[in-house]
Enzyme design. Structure first.
Site, PDB file in Angstrom:
ATOM      1  N   LYS A  58       0.838  -1.196   0.000  1.00  8.51           N
ATOM      2  CA  LYS A  58       0.000   0.000   0.000  1.00  8.51           C
ATOM      3  C   LYS A  58       0.878   1.252   0.000  1.00  8.51           C
ATOM      4  CE  LYS A  58      -0.376  -0.019   5.055  1.00  8.51           C
ATOM      5  NZ  LYS A  58      -1.287  -0.097   6.219  1.00  8.51           N
ATOM      6  N   ARG A  69      -9.685  -0.422  15.581  1.00 12.72           N
ATOM      7  CA  ARG A  69      -9.602   0.415  14.384  1.00 12.72           C
ATOM      8  C   ARG A  69     -10.629  -0.067  13.376  1.00 12.72           C
ATOM      9  NH1 ARG A  69      -3.691   1.066  11.660  1.00 12.72           N
ATOM     10  NH2 ARG A  69      -4.227  -1.025  10.942  1.00 12.72           N
ATOM     11  N   TYR A 110      12.560  31.513   5.474  1.00 12.71           N
ATOM     12  CA  TYR A 110      11.326  32.191   5.867  1.00 12.71           C
ATOM     13  C   TYR A 110      11.276  32.463   7.372  1.00 12.71           C
ATOM     14  CZ  TYR A 110       9.207  31.312   1.280  1.00 12.71           C
ATOM     15  OH  TYR A 110       8.919  31.305  -0.060  1.00 12.71           O
TER      16      TYR A 110
END
Length: 368
Positions: free
Chosen positions: A38, A136, A264
Protein backbone atom coordinates in the site's frame (compact mmCIF):
# COMPACT_ATOMS: atom_id res chain seq x y z
CA UNK A 1 24.91 3.14 -6.10
CA UNK A 2 25.84 5.85 -8.55
CA UNK A 3 26.26 9.56 -7.86
CA UNK A 4 23.18 11.56 -8.65
CA UNK A 5 22.81 14.89 -10.44
CA UNK A 6 19.21 15.52 -9.29
CA UNK A 7 16.76 14.65 -6.56
CA UNK A 8 16.01 10.94 -6.84
CA UNK A 9 14.70 8.05 -4.76
CA UNK A 10 16.81 5.01 -5.63
CA UNK A 11 14.93 1.74 -5.11
CA UNK A 12 17.26 -1.20 -4.55
CA UNK A 13 15.49 -4.43 -5.49
CA UNK A 14 18.39 -6.56 -4.29
CA UNK A 15 17.83 -5.11 -0.80
CA UNK A 16 14.14 -5.98 -1.11
CA UNK A 17 15.08 -9.55 -2.00
CA UNK A 18 17.44 -9.75 0.99
CA UNK A 19 14.69 -8.58 3.36
CA UNK A 20 12.18 -11.01 1.87
CA UNK A 21 14.58 -13.92 2.32
CA UNK A 22 15.41 -12.91 5.90
CA UNK A 23 11.74 -12.73 6.89
CA UNK A 24 10.93 -15.92 5.00
CA UNK A 25 13.67 -17.68 7.00
CA UNK A 26 11.60 -17.04 10.14
CA UNK A 27 8.69 -19.09 8.79
CA UNK A 28 7.83 -22.74 8.42
CA UNK A 29 7.93 -23.86 4.77
CA UNK A 30 4.15 -24.20 4.65
CA UNK A 31 3.46 -20.70 6.00
CA UNK A 32 2.44 -18.22 3.33
CA UNK A 33 3.76 -14.65 3.16
CA UNK A 34 1.72 -11.60 2.23
CA UNK A 35 3.56 -8.48 1.10
CA UNK A 36 1.95 -5.16 1.98
CA UNK A 37 2.44 -2.75 -0.94
CA UNK A 38 0.00 0.00 0.00
CA UNK A 39 0.95 3.68 -0.24
CA UNK A 40 3.13 3.15 -3.35
CA UNK A 41 4.87 0.28 -1.53
CA UNK A 42 5.67 2.47 1.46
CA UNK A 43 6.73 5.37 -0.71
CA UNK A 44 8.68 3.39 -3.30
CA UNK A 45 7.07 1.97 -6.46
CA UNK A 46 4.27 -0.52 -5.86
CA UNK A 47 4.31 -2.18 -9.30
CA UNK A 48 8.09 -2.66 -9.46
CA UNK A 49 8.19 -3.89 -5.87
CA UNK A 50 5.29 -6.29 -6.51
CA UNK A 51 6.88 -7.60 -9.70
CA UNK A 52 10.10 -8.50 -7.91
CA UNK A 53 8.26 -10.04 -4.95
CA UNK A 54 6.12 -12.08 -7.34
CA UNK A 55 9.24 -13.34 -9.07
CA UNK A 56 10.94 -14.48 -5.86
CA UNK A 57 7.94 -16.23 -4.37
CA UNK A 58 5.56 -13.99 -2.44
CA UNK A 59 2.15 -15.63 -2.05
CA UNK A 60 -0.17 -12.69 -1.61
CA UNK A 61 -0.36 -8.90 -1.65
CA UNK A 62 -2.30 -6.32 0.32
CA UNK A 63 -3.17 -2.70 -0.40
CA UNK A 64 -5.22 -0.19 1.56
CA UNK A 65 -7.67 0.97 -1.11
CA UNK A 66 -9.30 -0.35 -4.25
CA UNK A 67 -7.50 2.08 -6.56
CA UNK A 68 -4.16 0.73 -5.38
CA UNK A 69 -5.23 -2.81 -6.23
CA UNK A 70 -6.40 -1.75 -9.67
CA UNK A 71 -3.00 -0.13 -10.31
CA UNK A 72 -1.30 -3.43 -9.52
CA UNK A 73 -3.60 -5.31 -11.88
CA UNK A 74 -2.92 -2.74 -14.61
CA UNK A 75 0.79 -3.27 -13.95
CA UNK A 76 0.45 -6.98 -14.65
CA UNK A 77 0.36 -8.34 -11.10
CA UNK A 78 -1.60 -11.62 -11.00
CA UNK A 79 -1.16 -12.77 -7.39
CA UNK A 80 -4.12 -12.49 -4.98
CA UNK A 81 -4.57 -8.92 -3.73
CA UNK A 82 -6.35 -8.18 -0.46
CA UNK A 83 -7.90 -4.70 -0.16
CA UNK A 84 -7.60 -3.85 3.52
CA UNK A 85 -9.96 -0.89 3.69
CA UNK A 86 -12.44 -1.10 0.82
CA UNK A 87 -15.39 1.25 0.63
CA UNK A 88 -18.80 -0.06 -0.38
CA UNK A 89 -19.00 2.35 -3.31
CA UNK A 90 -16.05 0.49 -4.88
CA UNK A 91 -17.30 -3.08 -4.45
CA UNK A 92 -18.12 -3.58 -8.14
CA UNK A 93 -14.62 -2.37 -9.07
CA UNK A 94 -13.20 -4.80 -6.53
CA UNK A 95 -14.99 -7.65 -8.28
CA UNK A 96 -14.23 -6.43 -11.82
CA UNK A 97 -10.50 -6.45 -11.00
CA UNK A 98 -10.45 -9.76 -9.16
CA UNK A 99 -9.52 -8.15 -5.85
CA UNK A 100 -10.34 -9.63 -2.45
CA UNK A 101 -12.17 -7.35 -0.01
CA UNK A 102 -11.53 -7.21 3.70
CA UNK A 103 -14.99 -7.34 5.23
CA UNK A 104 -14.74 -5.67 8.62
CA UNK A 105 -18.26 -4.70 9.72
CA UNK A 106 -21.91 -5.66 9.50
CA UNK A 107 -22.42 -2.82 7.02
CA UNK A 108 -19.63 -3.95 4.68
CA UNK A 109 -20.72 -7.59 4.83
CA UNK A 110 -24.32 -6.82 3.96
CA UNK A 111 -23.27 -4.37 1.23
CA UNK A 112 -20.81 -6.80 -0.36
CA UNK A 113 -23.28 -9.69 -0.27
CA UNK A 114 -25.86 -7.46 -1.92
CA UNK A 115 -23.39 -6.55 -4.69
CA UNK A 116 -22.25 -10.14 -5.18
CA UNK A 117 -25.79 -11.46 -5.37
CA UNK A 118 -26.78 -8.73 -7.82
CA UNK A 119 -23.93 -9.87 -10.07
CA UNK A 120 -25.01 -13.50 -9.56
CA UNK A 121 -21.65 -14.53 -8.17
CA UNK A 122 -20.91 -17.77 -6.37
CA UNK A 123 -18.19 -18.25 -3.75
CA UNK A 124 -16.49 -14.90 -4.34
CA UNK A 125 -13.54 -14.81 -1.90
CA UNK A 126 -13.53 -12.43 1.04
CA UNK A 127 -11.45 -12.06 4.20
CA UNK A 128 -13.03 -11.27 7.56
CA UNK A 129 -11.23 -8.97 9.97
CA UNK A 130 -11.62 -9.50 13.70
CA UNK A 131 -11.02 -6.63 16.12
CA UNK A 132 -8.95 -8.13 18.93
CA UNK A 133 -7.92 -4.89 20.61
CA UNK A 134 -6.51 -2.42 18.10
CA UNK A 135 -10.00 -0.90 17.89
CA UNK A 136 -9.60 0.41 14.38
CA UNK A 137 -11.42 -1.92 11.97
CA UNK A 138 -12.99 -5.32 12.49
CA UNK A 139 -15.86 -7.37 13.83
CA UNK A 140 -16.00 -7.69 17.58
CA UNK A 141 -15.61 -11.27 18.82
CA UNK A 142 -19.18 -11.00 20.10
CA UNK A 143 -20.33 -10.72 16.47
CA UNK A 144 -19.38 -14.35 15.76
CA UNK A 145 -22.94 -15.71 16.04
CA UNK A 146 -24.28 -12.95 13.78
CA UNK A 147 -21.52 -13.64 11.27
CA UNK A 148 -22.22 -17.35 11.22
CA UNK A 149 -25.90 -16.69 10.58
CA UNK A 150 -25.27 -14.18 7.76
CA UNK A 151 -22.65 -16.33 6.06
CA UNK A 152 -25.00 -19.30 6.05
CA UNK A 153 -27.66 -17.27 4.24
CA UNK A 154 -25.70 -16.75 1.01
CA UNK A 155 -23.69 -18.73 -1.53
CA UNK A 156 -22.45 -15.59 -3.28
CA UNK A 157 -19.36 -15.30 -1.11
CA UNK A 158 -16.80 -17.58 0.47
CA UNK A 159 -14.60 -16.85 3.50
CA UNK A 160 -11.10 -17.34 2.12
CA UNK A 161 -9.35 -15.76 5.12
CA UNK A 162 -9.87 -14.57 8.69
CA UNK A 163 -7.38 -12.17 10.25
CA UNK A 164 -6.65 -9.60 12.89
CA UNK A 165 -3.94 -7.03 13.52
CA UNK A 166 -1.53 -6.76 16.45
CA UNK A 167 -1.30 -3.36 18.10
CA UNK A 168 2.13 -3.48 19.75
CA UNK A 169 4.00 -6.61 18.68
CA UNK A 170 7.30 -4.70 18.61
CA UNK A 171 6.98 -3.57 22.24
CA UNK A 172 8.16 -6.04 24.89
CA UNK A 173 6.45 -3.93 27.55
CA UNK A 174 3.12 -4.74 25.83
CA UNK A 175 3.75 -8.48 25.56
CA UNK A 176 0.85 -9.30 27.86
CA UNK A 177 -1.53 -7.32 25.63
CA UNK A 178 -0.21 -9.03 22.50
CA UNK A 179 -0.74 -12.44 24.07
CA UNK A 180 -4.26 -11.32 24.95
CA UNK A 181 -4.85 -10.40 21.30
CA UNK A 182 -3.58 -13.79 20.13
CA UNK A 183 -5.88 -15.55 22.59
CA UNK A 184 -8.82 -13.35 21.60
CA UNK A 185 -8.21 -14.12 17.93
CA UNK A 186 -8.05 -17.86 18.56
CA UNK A 187 -11.25 -17.85 20.64
CA UNK A 188 -13.06 -16.06 17.81
CA UNK A 189 -11.73 -18.53 15.26
CA UNK A 190 -13.05 -21.34 17.44
CA UNK A 191 -16.55 -19.87 17.13
CA UNK A 192 -16.47 -19.35 13.35
CA UNK A 193 -14.36 -22.13 11.82
CA UNK A 194 -16.71 -25.04 12.70
CA UNK A 195 -19.49 -23.34 10.72
CA UNK A 196 -17.45 -22.99 7.50
CA UNK A 197 -17.26 -25.58 4.75
CA UNK A 198 -13.55 -25.02 4.11
CA UNK A 199 -10.59 -24.02 6.26
CA UNK A 200 -9.77 -20.32 5.59
CA UNK A 201 -6.32 -18.74 5.62
CA UNK A 202 -5.65 -17.58 9.18
CA UNK A 203 -3.30 -14.60 9.47
CA UNK A 204 -2.42 -12.37 12.41
CA UNK A 205 1.28 -11.41 12.49
CA UNK A 206 2.78 -8.24 11.06
CA UNK A 207 6.56 -7.73 10.68
CA UNK A 208 7.26 -7.57 14.41
CA UNK A 209 4.83 -10.42 14.98
CA UNK A 210 6.84 -12.56 12.55
CA UNK A 211 9.99 -11.89 14.56
CA UNK A 212 8.65 -11.95 18.12
CA UNK A 213 5.66 -14.34 18.08
CA UNK A 214 6.47 -17.42 15.97
CA UNK A 215 3.74 -19.34 17.78
CA UNK A 216 1.18 -17.04 16.11
CA UNK A 217 2.27 -17.37 12.49
CA UNK A 218 -0.80 -19.48 11.64
CA UNK A 219 -1.26 -20.08 7.88
CA UNK A 220 0.09 -16.76 6.61
CA UNK A 221 1.95 -13.69 7.87
CA UNK A 222 1.83 -10.13 6.62
CA UNK A 223 4.91 -7.95 6.24
CA UNK A 224 5.10 -4.32 5.22
CA UNK A 225 7.83 -2.25 6.86
CA UNK A 226 10.17 -5.25 7.13
CA UNK A 227 10.28 -5.69 3.36
CA UNK A 228 11.51 -2.12 3.03
CA UNK A 229 14.34 -2.52 5.54
CA UNK A 230 13.00 -1.69 8.99
CA UNK A 231 12.48 -4.17 11.83
CA UNK A 232 11.06 -1.84 14.50
CA UNK A 233 14.17 -2.37 16.63
CA UNK A 234 17.83 -1.48 16.28
CA UNK A 235 18.85 -5.15 16.42
CA UNK A 236 16.49 -6.16 13.61
CA UNK A 237 17.32 -3.10 11.52
CA UNK A 238 20.92 -4.38 11.32
CA UNK A 239 19.69 -7.61 9.72
CA UNK A 240 17.68 -5.78 7.05
CA UNK A 241 18.66 -3.48 4.19
CA UNK A 242 16.88 -0.19 3.36
CA UNK A 243 15.27 -0.41 -0.05
CA UNK A 244 14.96 3.34 -0.65
CA UNK A 245 17.76 5.90 -0.70
CA UNK A 246 16.74 9.55 -1.07
CA UNK A 247 19.44 11.64 -2.71
CA UNK A 248 19.74 15.20 -3.94
CA UNK A 249 22.48 17.73 -4.71
CA UNK A 250 23.76 21.06 -3.50
CA UNK A 251 22.21 23.77 -5.68
CA UNK A 252 24.00 26.75 -4.18
CA UNK A 253 26.41 27.58 -1.36
CA UNK A 254 26.16 30.79 0.70
CA UNK A 255 28.51 32.40 3.18
CA UNK A 256 26.34 33.90 5.91
CA UNK A 257 27.69 36.61 8.18
CA UNK A 258 27.16 36.59 11.92
CA UNK A 259 23.62 37.81 12.67
CA UNK A 260 22.25 37.23 9.18
CA UNK A 261 19.21 35.00 8.77
CA UNK A 262 18.35 32.09 6.50
CA UNK A 263 14.91 31.24 5.11
CA UNK A 264 11.33 32.19 5.87
CA UNK A 265 10.47 34.05 9.06
CA UNK A 266 14.18 34.43 9.80
CA UNK A 267 14.00 31.39 12.05
CA UNK A 268 17.72 30.70 11.72
CA UNK A 269 20.07 33.53 12.63
CA UNK A 270 23.76 32.79 12.34
CA UNK A 271 25.47 32.89 15.75
CA UNK A 272 28.76 33.31 13.85
CA UNK A 273 29.95 33.20 10.26
CA UNK A 274 28.26 30.16 8.69
CA UNK A 275 28.48 28.32 5.37
CA UNK A 276 25.12 27.06 4.14
CA UNK A 277 23.89 25.03 1.19
CA UNK A 278 20.49 25.07 -0.50
CA UNK A 279 19.05 21.73 -1.63
CA UNK A 280 16.35 21.28 -4.32
CA UNK A 281 13.65 19.54 -2.29
CA UNK A 282 11.22 20.57 0.41
CA UNK A 283 7.90 19.84 2.04
CA UNK A 284 6.20 19.35 -1.35
CA UNK A 285 8.59 16.42 -1.80
CA UNK A 286 7.80 14.92 1.58
CA UNK A 287 10.54 16.46 3.70
CA UNK A 288 8.15 18.26 5.99
CA UNK A 289 8.66 21.31 8.16
CA UNK A 290 9.10 19.13 11.24
CA UNK A 291 12.59 18.26 9.99
CA UNK A 292 13.80 21.86 10.04
CA UNK A 293 15.22 24.01 12.84
CA UNK A 294 18.25 21.73 13.30
CA UNK A 295 16.17 18.77 14.51
CA UNK A 296 17.82 16.39 12.05
CA UNK A 297 20.48 16.38 9.40
CA UNK A 298 21.62 15.04 6.04
CA UNK A 299 24.84 13.41 4.87
CA UNK A 300 27.30 15.49 2.84
CA UNK A 301 30.52 13.75 1.86
CA UNK A 302 30.25 11.50 4.88
CA UNK A 303 29.49 14.25 7.39
CA UNK A 304 26.22 15.26 9.03
CA UNK A 305 24.89 18.69 8.05
CA UNK A 306 21.87 19.90 10.09
CA UNK A 307 18.79 21.27 8.35
CA UNK A 308 18.46 24.90 9.42
CA UNK A 309 15.52 27.31 9.47
CA UNK A 310 12.13 26.43 8.08
CA UNK A 311 11.88 23.84 5.31
CA UNK A 312 10.42 25.54 2.22
CA UNK A 313 8.03 24.01 -0.31
CA UNK A 314 10.74 23.21 -2.85
CA UNK A 315 13.99 23.85 -0.98
CA UNK A 316 15.71 23.36 2.31
CA UNK A 317 18.94 24.76 3.71
CA UNK A 318 21.70 23.00 5.61
CA UNK A 319 24.70 24.10 7.63
CA UNK A 320 27.86 22.89 5.88
CA UNK A 321 30.36 24.81 7.98
CA UNK A 322 33.54 22.75 8.21
CA UNK A 323 32.49 20.33 5.46
CA UNK A 324 34.58 20.15 2.29
CA UNK A 325 31.97 20.28 -0.50
CA UNK A 326 30.92 22.25 -3.54
CA UNK A 327 27.87 23.02 -5.64
CA UNK A 328 26.67 19.90 -7.46
CA UNK A 329 27.87 17.50 -4.77
CA UNK A 330 25.58 14.66 -3.74
CA UNK A 331 23.58 14.80 -0.51
CA UNK A 332 21.94 11.76 1.14
CA UNK A 333 18.87 12.27 3.29
CA UNK A 334 18.33 8.61 4.16
CA UNK A 335 19.26 5.18 2.91
CA UNK A 336 21.94 2.57 3.51
CA UNK A 337 24.48 5.01 4.96
CA UNK A 338 21.98 7.09 6.96
CA UNK A 339 18.93 5.45 8.47
CA UNK A 340 15.48 6.82 7.75
CA UNK A 341 14.58 5.71 11.27
CA UNK A 342 17.30 7.97 12.72
CA UNK A 343 16.35 10.87 10.43
CA UNK A 344 12.71 10.58 11.50
CA UNK A 345 13.32 9.87 15.18
CA UNK A 346 15.43 13.00 15.61
CA UNK A 347 12.44 15.06 14.46
CA UNK A 348 9.96 13.23 16.67
CA UNK A 349 8.33 10.95 14.12
CA UNK A 350 8.76 7.43 12.70
CA UNK A 351 10.28 5.91 9.58
CA UNK A 352 6.83 4.86 8.30
CA UNK A 353 5.71 8.49 8.08
CA UNK A 354 8.92 9.69 6.48
CA UNK A 355 9.22 7.10 3.71
CA UNK A 356 5.53 7.08 2.79
CA UNK A 357 5.56 10.88 2.53
CA UNK A 358 8.06 11.08 -0.34
CA UNK A 359 6.00 12.71 -3.05
CA UNK A 360 5.38 11.33 -6.49
CA UNK A 361 7.19 14.27 -8.09
CA UNK A 362 10.46 12.82 -6.80
CA UNK A 363 11.99 10.73 -9.56
CA UNK A 364 12.14 6.97 -8.82
CA UNK A 365 15.15 5.04 -10.09
CA UNK A 366 15.11 1.24 -9.98
CA UNK A 367 18.49 -0.40 -9.40
CA UNK A 368 19.62 -4.03 -9.14
Amino acid sequence: MSQTSETVLEIDLSALEHNYNYLRSKLSPETKMLGVVKAFAYGNDSVEIAKRLSKIGIDYFAVAYTREGISLREGGIQKPILVLHPQSTNFEEVIENDLIPNIYSKFTLEAFVKTAEKLQLKNYPIHLKINTGLNRLGFDPEDAAWLNHKLAETKAIKVEGIFSHLAASEDEAEREFTLYQIENYQKTLDKILPKLDDQPIRHLCNTSGIINYPEAHYDMVRTGIGLYGFGNSAAEDKKLKPVGTLKTIISQIHHIKEGESVGYNRVFKAPLATKTATLPLGHADGINRIYGKQKTGVLVNGQIAPIIGNVCMDMLMIDISGIDCQEGDEVILFGKDKSAEEFAHNAGTISYELITSISQRVKRKIIN
